[in-house]
Every structure is written in structure tokens, then in C-alpha cells.
Design an enzyme around this catalytic site. Structure first.
Site, short mmCIF file in Angstrom:
data_model
loop_
_atom_site.label_atom_id
_atom_site.label_comp_id
_atom_site.label_asym_id
_atom_site.label_seq_id
_atom_site.Cartn_x
_atom_site.Cartn_y
_atom_site.Cartn_z
N SER A 119 0.83 -1.21 0.00
CA SER A 119 0.00 0.00 0.00
C SER A 119 0.86 1.25 0.00
O SER A 119 0.39 2.32 -0.37
CB SER A 119 -0.86 0.04 1.26
N HIS A 140 -2.14 -3.08 -6.85
CA HIS A 140 -2.71 -2.69 -5.55
C HIS A 140 -4.22 -2.88 -5.57
O HIS A 140 -4.95 -2.14 -6.22
CB HIS A 140 -2.33 -1.23 -5.25
N GLU A 152 -5.00 -0.56 -8.74
CA GLU A 152 -3.98 0.39 -9.21
C GLU A 152 -2.83 -0.45 -9.76
O GLU A 152 -2.28 -1.30 -9.05
CB GLU A 152 -3.48 1.26 -8.05
N ASN A 190 -4.11 5.93 -1.59
CA ASN A 190 -3.61 6.13 -0.23
C ASN A 190 -2.95 7.49 -0.03
O ASN A 190 -2.92 8.02 1.08
CB ASN A 190 -2.66 5.00 0.18
N1 LIG Z 1 -5.64 -4.31 4.66
C1 LIG Z 1 -5.94 -3.59 3.60
O1 LIG Z 1 -7.03 -2.96 3.50
C2 LIG Z 1 -4.97 -3.51 2.45
C3 LIG Z 1 -5.39 -2.94 1.24
C4 LIG Z 1 -4.50 -2.93 0.13
C5 LIG Z 1 -3.22 -3.45 0.29
N2 LIG Z 1 -2.83 -3.97 1.48
C6 LIG Z 1 -1.46 -4.54 1.57
O2 LIG Z 1 -1.56 -5.95 1.43
C7 LIG Z 1 -0.51 -6.57 2.19
C8 LIG Z 1 -1.11 -7.57 3.16
O3 LIG Z 1 -1.99 -6.90 4.04
P1 LIG Z 1 -3.16 -7.67 4.82
O4 LIG Z 1 -4.08 -6.63 5.29
O5 LIG Z 1 -3.64 -8.82 4.00
O6 LIG Z 1 -2.32 -8.25 6.07
P2 LIG Z 1 -2.64 -9.56 6.96
O7 LIG Z 1 -1.87 -9.37 8.22
O8 LIG Z 1 -4.10 -9.82 7.03
O9 LIG Z 1 -1.99 -10.75 6.09
C9 LIG Z 1 -0.62 -10.90 5.84
C10 LIG Z 1 -0.34 -12.40 5.81
O10 LIG Z 1 0.96 -12.63 5.24
C11 LIG Z 1 1.49 -13.77 5.89
N3 LIG Z 1 2.94 -13.79 5.65
C12 LIG Z 1 3.90 -13.04 6.23
N4 LIG Z 1 5.10 -13.36 5.68
C13 LIG Z 1 4.88 -14.30 4.73
C14 LIG Z 1 5.70 -15.01 3.81
N5 LIG Z 1 7.02 -14.80 3.75
N6 LIG Z 1 5.11 -15.90 2.98
C15 LIG Z 1 3.78 -16.10 3.02
N7 LIG Z 1 2.95 -15.47 3.86
C16 LIG Z 1 3.50 -14.58 4.70
C17 LIG Z 1 1.09 -13.61 7.34
O11 LIG Z 1 1.13 -14.85 8.00
C18 LIG Z 1 -0.34 -13.05 7.20
O12 LIG Z 1 -1.32 -14.07 7.21
C19 LIG Z 1 0.28 -5.44 2.85
O13 LIG Z 1 1.37 -5.12 2.03
C20 LIG Z 1 -0.74 -4.30 2.88
O14 LIG Z 1 -0.14 -3.03 2.91
C21 LIG Z 1 -3.67 -4.03 2.56
#
Ligand SMILES: NC(=O)c1ccc[n+]([C@@H]2O[C@H](COP(=O)([O-])OP(=O)(O)OC[C@H]3O[C@@H](n4cnc5c(N)ncnc54)[C@H](O)[C@@H]3O)[C@@H](O)[C@H]2O)c1
Length: 293
Positions: A119, A140, A152, A190
Site C-alpha cells: 500500500s 494494488h 492500481e 492512499n
Molecule cells: N488491509 C488492507 O485494506 C490492504 C489494502 C490494500 C493493500 N494492502 C497490503 O496488502 C498486504 C497484506 O496486508 P493484509 O491486510 O492482508 O495483512 P494480513 O496481516 O491480514 O496478512 C498478511 C499475511 O501474510 C502472511 N505472511 C507473512 N510473511 C509471509 C511469507 N514470507 N510468505 C507467506 N505469507 C506470509 C502472514 O502470515 C499473514 O497471514 C500489505 O502489504 C498491505 O499493505 C492491505
């Protein structure tokens, strides 16, 4: 290049949604988590979503079966080596993403395209951990991925124009509306949204209004589908904190700085809806109660 097999890394909030839409769009999809339990938890969430779609008549049982049949959960990173595209959705921390992509770079054939769902981190900095920055983009997605239409598609100065066009087309194949964005911190959404959310927390800290009154104001006064605190809980307060720290580091502007209350809440383990508590208490998920902060 024909994209047949897609790898997704991370099966949390975003990764599970991304894996679901890839499988729904007809791609063989392999999703990797760090433990068997997390793979199971992520796949169960997808199963539940698909069941809901069947109940609503948006999918038939047979279609659901086909989608599930295209999805495979794994823990070994080596299982991703046959993928044409790999979409990363792990924790929002640069060292973890760089380490992962360096490993994938060594495993995957030269044609594999890499994409990060970050993000706020710069795609260039993640891509620099590989020897293929020309085959690296940002994809994204928005939360909840199966519902939100936008994607995006982020281009760095090193991204090959042909790869970029292919990823725009891939986004459309997933049923999303792709927009073109350059690799500036926070991309388009963002860059505008994060200062707004952080300002809502500052307004709460300064006693401008309560959680409920600020949420109601932005819904009814601006026509937003949900107020900032409901959205913060939905995005995840830990994720929001990481994003604000990264964006502050990039721009050194106060509007991206994390308010103390956000830091305290993350330290207390109140990560929003996913942890049961944030600006609201989700003990009764159908009827969230504002926290006394
Ligand atoms: N939450 C949102 O609304 C949102 C929106 C757009 C983008 N994002 C981006 O998406 C990404 C994930 O965010 P999220 O909200 O899903 O987080 P989350 O904490 O729900 O999920 C992340 C997952 O990744 C796993 N993980 C960590 N290291 C790993 C690896 N090496 N291999 C495989 N799995 C691994 C963790 O165990 C966890 O389950 C981030 O970069 C975040 O910035 C989030």
C-alpha cells in the site's frame, strides 16, 4: 505471454481475496502461507465467501467446485516456481518483502512477472531485491478484494512497457477496473486517503467529536459509504500504522505522521475488526460498540 498459473504469497485479509478472484477468473492459483494453520484459515475464509455467493445465486454449486478445484494452498515457497505471475500480499514491511522476492527470483523462470500489493512501500525498492526489475509492477487491490472494483497498476521507471500493458490486461481479466499509477508513495488512493484517516484520529484525540459522531458526520455529510473509524478498523490498525510510518518517512510531512492514539492501540493489540477490537468492539460482530478511548 499466456498467463495460466498464478502464485499468491500471503493468505491474510488481502491475499485470500486475491487468491479467490484469481481462481474465479479461471487461473490455476497456488497460495502460500507461513504455516499449515494459516493456509487452512485463509482457504476456509474463501470457501465461506464462495458459499455466500452460491446462497445469493451469484454462483452455482458446480462453478464453486471448479473455482475451489483451481485453488491450492501450500507452505513451501518452492511450490511457486511454476507460476507465470506472482502476487505478493504479505506483511507491510520492506525487509520481509525484499527477502521473499530475492528467494522467488532465484526460483522462478525468467518469464515470471512479479507484483506487490504493497500500500505504501515504493515498488522500486522491493524490485531492486531481484534481478528482474523490468518484470516487476505494483498491483494494488482494495479490501474486500472480491467486492472492490479498483486495481492500481503501478509502473516504476524500470518496468518494461510491454509487461506493464500485460498487467493492465491481467487486472481487467480479474474483473477489476485497472488505473495507471506511478511509483510515488501511496500511489493515488492512499496518497489521498491516509492523511484523511489519520486526521480523523487526531480530531478524536482533540475532542472534536466521538467515534460515532465523526463516523456519522462523514457518512451523512459527505455521502461516504462508511465513516473513517469503521474504515480504519476494516483496513487494520497495524497495517495503517505501517503505512503511515512508511509514508512519513518518504515525505516527512506531518499529515502522514501516526497519531499517538494509533500507536497505543496497535501496542495494545487492538488491530481492528480482524482482532475483535479497534475503534469499535466486535464482540457482537453484527452490532459493533464504540470503544471508550
Ligand atoms: N488491509 C488492507 O485494506 C490492504 C489494502 C490494500 C493493500 N494492502 C497490503 O496488502 C498486504 C497484506 O496486508 P493484509 O491486510 O492482508 O495483512 P494480513 O496481516 O491480514 O496478512 C498478511 C499475511 O501474510 C502472511 N505472511 C507473512 N510473511 C509471509 C511469507 N514470507 N510468505 C507467506 N505469507 C506470509 C502472514 O502470515 C499473514 O497471514 C500489505 O502489504 C498491505 O499493505 C492491505
Amino acid at each position: 505471454m499466456a498467463i495460466r498459473k498464478v502464485g499468491v504469497v500471503g493468505c491474510g485479509l488481502m491475499g485470500s481475496g486475491i487468491a479467490q478472484v484469481c481462481a474465479q477468473a479461471g487461473f490455476q492459483t497456488v497460495v502460500r502461507e507461513i504455516s499449515g494453520e494459516l493456509v487452512e484459515k485463509g482457504l476456509k475464509g474463501i470457501e465461506k465467501n464462495l458459499d455466500r455467493m452460491v446462497e445469493k445465486g451469484a454462483l452455482t454449486e458446480a462453478e464453486k467446485g471448479e473455482i475451489s478445484g483451481r485453488l491450492r494452498g501450500v507452505t513451501a515457497v518452492e511450490e511457486l516456481k511454476g507460476c507465470d505471475v506472482i502476487l505478493e500480499a504479505i506483511i507491510e514491511q520492506l525487509p520481509a518483502k525484499r527477502e521473499l522476492f530475492a528467494v522467488l527470483d532465484g526460483l522462478c523462470p525468467a518469464h515470471t512477472i512479479f507484483a506487490s500489493n504493497t500500500s505504501s512501500l515504493t515498488i522500486t525498492e522491493i524490485a531492486a531485491a531481484t534481478k528482474r526489475p523490468q518484470r516487476f509492477v505494483g498491483l494494488h487491490f482494495f479490501n474486500p478484494v472480491p467486492v472492490m472494483k479498483l486495481i492500481e497498476v503501478v509502473r516504476t521507471i524500470a518496468t518494461d512497457p510491454g509487461v506493464y500493458e500485460e498487467m493492465l490486461a491481467f487486472g481487467a481479466k480479474l474483473g477489476k477496473t485497472p488505473v495507471r499509477a506511478n511509483d510515488g508513495g501511496g500511489f493515488i488512493v492512499n496518497r489521498l486517503l491516509v492523511p484523511y484517516l489519520l486526521d480523523a484520529i487526531r480530531a478524536l484525540e482533540e475532542g472534536v467529536g466521538s467515534v460515532v459522531d465523526i463516523d456519522t458526520s462523514m457518512k451523512l455529510g459527505c455521502g461516504y459509504p462508511m465513516g473513517p473509524f469503521t474504515l480504519l478498523d476494516f483496513v487494520g490498525l497495524d497495517t495503517t500504522l505501517y503505512i503511515s510510518q512508511i509514508m512519513f518517512d518518504e515525505f516527512k510531512e506531518k499529515r502522514f505522521a501516526a497519531p499517538p492514539l494509533l500507536k497505543r492501540m496497535v501496542l495494545a493489540g487492538w488491530h481492528g475488526k480482524k482482532s475483535g477490537r479497534g475503534f469499535y468492539d466486535y464482540a457482537d460482530p453484527a452490532n459493533p460498540k464504540p470503544m471508550n478511548l
